[in-house]
Write an enzyme that holds these catalytic residues in place. Structure first.
Site, PDB file in Angstrom:
ATOM      1  CG  HIS B 411      58.721  43.302  67.608  1.00 22.17           C
ATOM      2  ND1 HIS B 411      57.498  43.923  67.846  1.00 22.17           N
ATOM      3  CD2 HIS B 411      59.527  43.656  68.645  1.00 22.17           C
ATOM      4  CE1 HIS B 411      57.578  44.621  68.960  1.00 22.17           C
ATOM      5  NE2 HIS B 411      58.785  44.473  69.476  1.00 22.17           N
ATOM      6  NE  ARG B 412      57.023  39.756  59.871  1.00 21.54           N
ATOM      7  CZ  ARG B 412      57.120  38.928  58.846  1.00 21.54           C
ATOM      8  NH1 ARG B 412      57.105  39.388  57.604  1.00 21.54           N
ATOM      9  NH2 ARG B 412      57.237  37.628  59.044  1.00 21.54           N
TER      10      ARG B 412
END
Lengths: 361, 440, 333
Positions: B411-412
């Protein structure tokens, strides 16, 4: 006597005796019996040479340096020596070795590759065949200096070829010998060839001239005339013994055979030149001399032949019965005193050999 | 009494290997004397006359005029009339390699190389003369070979603390390993699930009820990778279930064609193709979070990793530049990769520089999962089993081939919209594979 | 004057004079010893090593030879065959090469070649090494060529006491000995130990004991090594210094014993590192002491270049800094 290039000769190619004002006196003691003995020497030496050549062709020797044609130069000079004189030879002086009484059974082991030295030099007062060209002349000079220091009237004689005279060591030997007045006879067998190179490549002047250049009295002699060779060699040795120093003898002869059994002379010289020299054969003229003196008969010739055959047989037997060296002898005599690295390597190699099946190290 | 002696052609000039026989000078039956010339031969150096080494009668000639004779070969046989005491072959010393040398006496020429080792005596050590001195007394310092010192340094082990069992009084590799194992074994195990029901004094019986496997090798590496990945990248997993029947139909048709006749064409190949195509418009799924450089690296090439079970454990070999491969080549690459992995021959190059991964759990009959990212990557697609299920098809209920795709992403690097778009793009291709024509 | 030997102060001599005294003793003890070389007679040698000897022993025992190295060695061979014990001087290291053939083909091999019938008890003295600001060809370190030739012994002294005893031992040996004299140390004074002769010619000597590293040197660099050890001690490092003394045979046992204690070996010589004596020693210690080594054996020596002009000499020769740099590197290997 030693200041010009006149070719000293006492027996012509056809066997006639000549007189020489300066040198004849040196062979006054040589009567017809002595000449018969010399002829036998020449025949035996030639036979040694041909037998060894045959042995090489039969695979018993790795190499042989034939002296065919040079018998008189070697026999004449060697027969002039006293027993206490010391000979420093090159690798072709088999005739000299014979005259120094080197046992024929010892003569071939070097050429067979079984040893680097076939006999004890001190036993016959003659070095074993030496490969490094010209080095022996310095050794002879040093030895002669030692004789001089000892106050004896011994002398040394050193043999080398025309090719060798180009080596620096020969020049240095001439220089040292002249400086120290050493009792050494430099005997150059100018057999006209250094392998394939004619003597003109080595020197633009006579070899005798080069000796004189260093202050060494020098004489040129017909190397195929055994009586002349004896005479000049005796003269040179006399000079040495009386303290007059070194002499150079240039014995002009011809290498009738190849440089060694691996050489092919047809590649660099003509049959015509060989034939020219065949007419000057050292044995033929002495035979002619003996015949004209009625000193030759069948029984004498048979005896000479027998001596030649016996010597050849001894030579062959000595060769074939050579006890070949054992592997561990690799490490023998590297040093006179014990040396730790040799000791370690010897031990390790012995262990190594011992680890294999079926070895007897 | 007669003995027949054979004369072998000697080396006539320091290393010659053969000679041409020009002329025989004798015939069979001739009497020859010692040294009588029997033949003329020509070598590379000269024309040479050969004198007979024996006196006797010629019984055999072993070469024809005009032919080449090898050194060491039989040349002529001569019957010697009286037993010749002198053997022309003096006993050669019991040297090694005697059997390998051409049987010529001197002028050996070049000896042949030996082609095998001589047999060592039974009971000899494998080596003689050890290189290293055996010492009886040892200095106060620990002894160890350079590699062991290196490893000890790497692990921060003081060699002096290690029990040395080497024959030189040195610390060996094994000694180091043992030292490390004992050191860690002495620490209490963090999660012993049986700890409530088992008292420590039951350790003797416990030894019979549990198996202890040292943590090492591939498993150790994999575990470390998992941990790194799981606790660095915030994982999000999304699922989509797809009617994959058109893909299977297409694959069936393709398998009949000549182009795919020699290729093993599986659904995985088309899943991979779909993924590669979907990446073109969704590059964030093929990127890398470079913490040290403080940069996101978007890769323009795709090294497609395929999770594979190998004899050594779980590995992820990748297909380099998969984005350039046509379907056939992709299928071949997948096939190779799987075979290599099954044989345990996957190499380090195969395992490095992957950019995205597919894991196929469908082969185990499992529908979906929450895969953990291959460390350094942004996404991993989990391909589940294909089931025949009742499904909506053209307004009716029909039995269709249905599968679930699970996509985990970092999700980064990938936000929800990007992840979803990517996953549904793959699903769309699989439900309508001909749409590849429009997308390619 | 006390007759009690134990209270007699040992004589202190410069190395060159110690050699002179040793040569004198050899001439006195054996009438077969003869010295030969260029300018050794009247002049007493360009370094005065043979000063006064011709005057006392005569021109037949101390011989001025023609300018010909091959001639010097070659006639020495003949003299040796005649029973003499020649001691040849090569005027400078760089001039030994004309005599190379006589040395390696004749002197080295005659004993072996003749199965021990002919002995070569010849000593060849060679001033060697640099550090004297000399012109070309006067600062060579050719010991490697001779150490690599089987049949020769090669030794080198580093101090006056060894010079005095080793030259006599070399002359007394029945084998040929290349005796390398560190010319830049000719003027270094040192006590002549009365029991010096009790150290065998081919034994290495531990000069200072240490525990952190072994520093091995020979000839001119022994002094430099000792100085390096002193400096290192001030820095807190304990270095054991060994004077190799004999190159062939090599006393590897003494070196190995030391390395087993210290775990580190640094070898220093003026000759180039490449294929120098240090390489052989490193290989042997690598074998013998494999498990005892904390670091690879380090070597300090000349670069693989011909000896440079005098103005650059200090950069070529290993000095305290270069040696200690090598020592440091064995701690960070």
């Amino acid at each position: 006597m030693f200041d010009n290039d006149e070719l000293v000769q006492l027996v012509t190619e056809t066997g006639q005796r000549l007189n020489h004002p300066e040198f004849s006196g040196y062979i006054d003691d040589i009567g017809i019996d002595a000449v018969r003995a010399l002829y036998e020497d020449l025949v035996v030496v030639r036979r040694i040479d041909s037998e060894a050549t045959a042995l090489q062709r039969q695979g018993e020797l790795g190499l042989w340096a034939p002296l065919l044609g040079q018998e008189a130069a070697q026999v004449g000079s060697a027969r002039a020596l006293h027993s206490e004189d010391f000979v420093f030879a090159s690798y072709r002086e088999h005739g000299v070795a014979y005259c120094r009484n080197v046992d024929p059974t010892h003569m071939l082991r070097f050429w067979r590759g079984s040893t680097h030295s076939g006999w004890n030099p001190y036993e016959y007062r003659m070095t074993t065949p030496a490969i490094i060209v010209g080095a022996q002349a310095l050794h002879a000079t040093g030895y002669a200096m030692g004789m001089q220091f000892d106050g004896t009237d011994g002398a040394t004689i050193t043999y080398f070829g025309d090719g060798a005279t180009s080596q620096g060591d020969i020049s240095e030997a001439f220089g040292f010998a002249a400086s120290f007045n050493a009792p050494v006879v430099f005997f150059c067998q100018n057999n006209q060839w250094a392998i394939s190179e004619p003597v003109s490549v080595q020197s633009r002047v006579s070899i005798a001239t080069r000796g004189r250049g260093f202050g060494v009295p020098s004489v040129r002699v017909d190397g195929n005339d055994v009586l002349a060779v004896i005479a000049v060699t005796r003269a040179a040795l006399a000079r040495a013994r009386e303290g007059s120093g070194p002499t150079l003898i240039e014995a002009v002869t011809y290498r009738m055979g190849p440089h060694t059994t691996s050489d092919d002379p047809t590649r660099y010289r003509s049959a015509a030149l060989d034939e020219e020299w065949r007419l000057k054969d050292p044995l033929d003229r002495i035979r002619a001399l003996l015949e004209s003196a009625d000193a030759i008969d069948d029984s004498y010739l048979a005896a000479v032949q027998q001596k030649a055959d016996d010597t050849a047989a001894a030579l062959r037997r000595g060769c074939l019965e050579t006890v070949e060296p054992k592997p561990m002898s690799l490490f023998d005599n590297v040093y006179a005193e014990s040396h730790s690295l040799i000791d370690d390597e010897r031990r390790q190699f012995a262990e190594y050999l011992d680890s294999f099946e079926g070895t007897d190290a | 009494m007669h003995t027949v002696k054979t004369f072998l052609l000697p080396d006539l000039g320091e290393g010659l290997t053969d000679a041409e026989l020009l002329t025989w000078m004798v015939e069979i039956g001739d009497t020859v004397a010692l040294n009588q010339i029997i033949a003329e031969v020509e070598t590379a150096k000269a024309s040479v006359e050969l004198p007979s080494p024996y006196a006797g009668t010629v019984v055999a000639l072993h070469a024809r005029e005009g032919t080449t004779v090898n050194v060491g070969s039989r040349f002529i046989d001569i019957s010697v009339e009286s037993p010749d005491k002198i053997d022309s072959s003096p006993p050669t010393p019991d040297l090694p390699h005697t059997a390998d040398r051409t049987p010529v006496l001197v002028g050996y020429g070049v000896a042949e190389e030996s082609t095998s080792r001589r047999r060592r005596k039974v009971g000899t050590g494998t080596v003689t003369a050890p290189l290293v001195d055996r010492q009886k007394e040892f200095p106060g310092r620990p002894l160890a070979s350079p590699p062991v010192r290196f490893v000890a340094k790497e692990y921060g082990i003081d060699l002096a603390q290690v029990n040395a069992t080497g024959i030189h009084g040195d610390v060996t590799r094994d000694d180091l390993e043992r030292h490390r194992n004992t050191a860690s074994a002495e620490r209490p195990t963090p999660n012993s699930r049986e700890s409530i029901s088992q008292a420590p004094s039951a350790s003797i019986s416990a030894a019979r009820e549990e198996e202890r496997i040292p943590i090492k090798g591939v498993r150790k590496h994999t575990a470390a990778a998992m941990v790194r990945s799981a606790f660095t990248a915030p994982h999000v997993t999304e699922f989509v279930t797809v009617d994959i029947t058109p893909t299977l139909e297409l694959l069936a048709r393709l398998r009949e064609t000549k182009h795919f006749s020699d290729v093993r064409l599986t659904p995985l190949a088309l899943v991979a193709k779909a993924l590669l195509v979907a990446l073109r418009t969704n590059p964030s799924l093929n990127s890398h979070w470079d913490e040290d450089a403080n940069e996101i690296v978007v890769k323009r090439f795709v090294n497609l990793g395929i999770a594979a079970a190998t004899p050594r454990g779980l590995m992820v070999p990748n297909i380099k530049n998969a984005h350039t491969l046509a379907l056939r080549d992709l299928a071949l690459a997948l096939s190779d990769l799987t075979t290599t992995a099954k044989e345990g021959k996957t190499g380090p190059l195969d395992l490095s520089e992957g950019t995205i991964t597919i894991t196929n759990i469908g082969v185990f009959g499992v529908d979906s999962g929450t895969p953990i990212l291959n460390p350094g990557e942004a996404a991993i697609l989990c391909f589940g089993s294909i089931r025949r299920q009742p499904w909506e098809h053209q307004g009716e209920i029909a039995l269709r081939s249905v599968t679930t795709l699970s996509l985990s992403f970092d999700h980064r690097l990938v936000d929800g919209e990007q992840g979803s778009t990517f996953l549904s793009a793959i699903a769309h291709i699989l439900s309508d594979p001909l749409s590849l024509i429009a997308l390619s | 004057m006390s007759t009690d030997q134990s209270t007699t102060t040992p004589t202190i001599l410069p190395l060159g004079k110690a050699l002179n005294a040793g040569l004198r003793r050899a001439l006195e003890n054996d009438p077969k010893v003869v010295l030969m070389g260029e300018d050794i007679g009247k002049l007493g040698g360009v370094f005065r090593i043979t000063d006064g000897l011709q005057k006392d022993f005569g021109p037949i025992r101390v011989i001025d030879t023609p300018l010909a190295e091959s001639g010097i060695i070659g006639t020495a061979v003949g003299l040796a065959m005649r029973g003499y014990r020649p001691v040849c001087e090569i005027q400078f290291d760089g001039f030994i090469y004309p005599g190379f053939d006589q040395i390696v083909s004749q002197v080295a091999k005659l004993h072996y070649r003749t199965s021990g019938n002919v002995k070569m008890p010849i000593t060849i003295r060679v001033p060697y090494g640099g550090g004297i600001g000399a012109i070309e060809h006067h600062s060579e370190s050719p010991e490697g060529y001779f150490a690599a030739t089987a049949g020769l012994r090669v030794v080198t002294c580093s101090n006056a006491s060894d010079a005095h005893s080793m030259i006599q031992q070399a002359i007394a040996s029945d084998d040929p000995v290349l005796f390398f004299e560190p010319k830049r140390r000719y003027w270094e004074k040192g006590p002549i130990a009365s029991d010096a002769a009790s150290t065998p010619l081919h034994k290495a000597r531990v000069l200072t004991r240490g525990s952190d590293a072994t520093l091995l040197a020979y000839g001119p660099l022994v002094m430099t090594a000792l100085q390096s050890a002193k400096v290192a001690a001030d820095e807190g490092r304990s270095i054991e210094v060994i004077d190799l003394r004999s190159i062939s045979p090599l006393d590897i046992d003494t070196v190995a014993e030391s390395v087993r204690r210290t775990g580190r070996l640094i070898i220093a010589h003026e000759a180039p590192v490449f294929l120098g004596i240090g390489a052989e020693i490193a290989a042997r210690i690598n074998e013998r002491c494999f498990y005892h080594l904390e670091a690879p054996v380090a070597r300090v020596g000349g670069f693989t270049i011909p000896y440079p002009p005098a103005k650059l000499e200090e950069y070529f020769l290993p000095d305290v800094d270069r040696i200690l740099d090598a020592v440091d590197r064995t701690f960070t290997a």
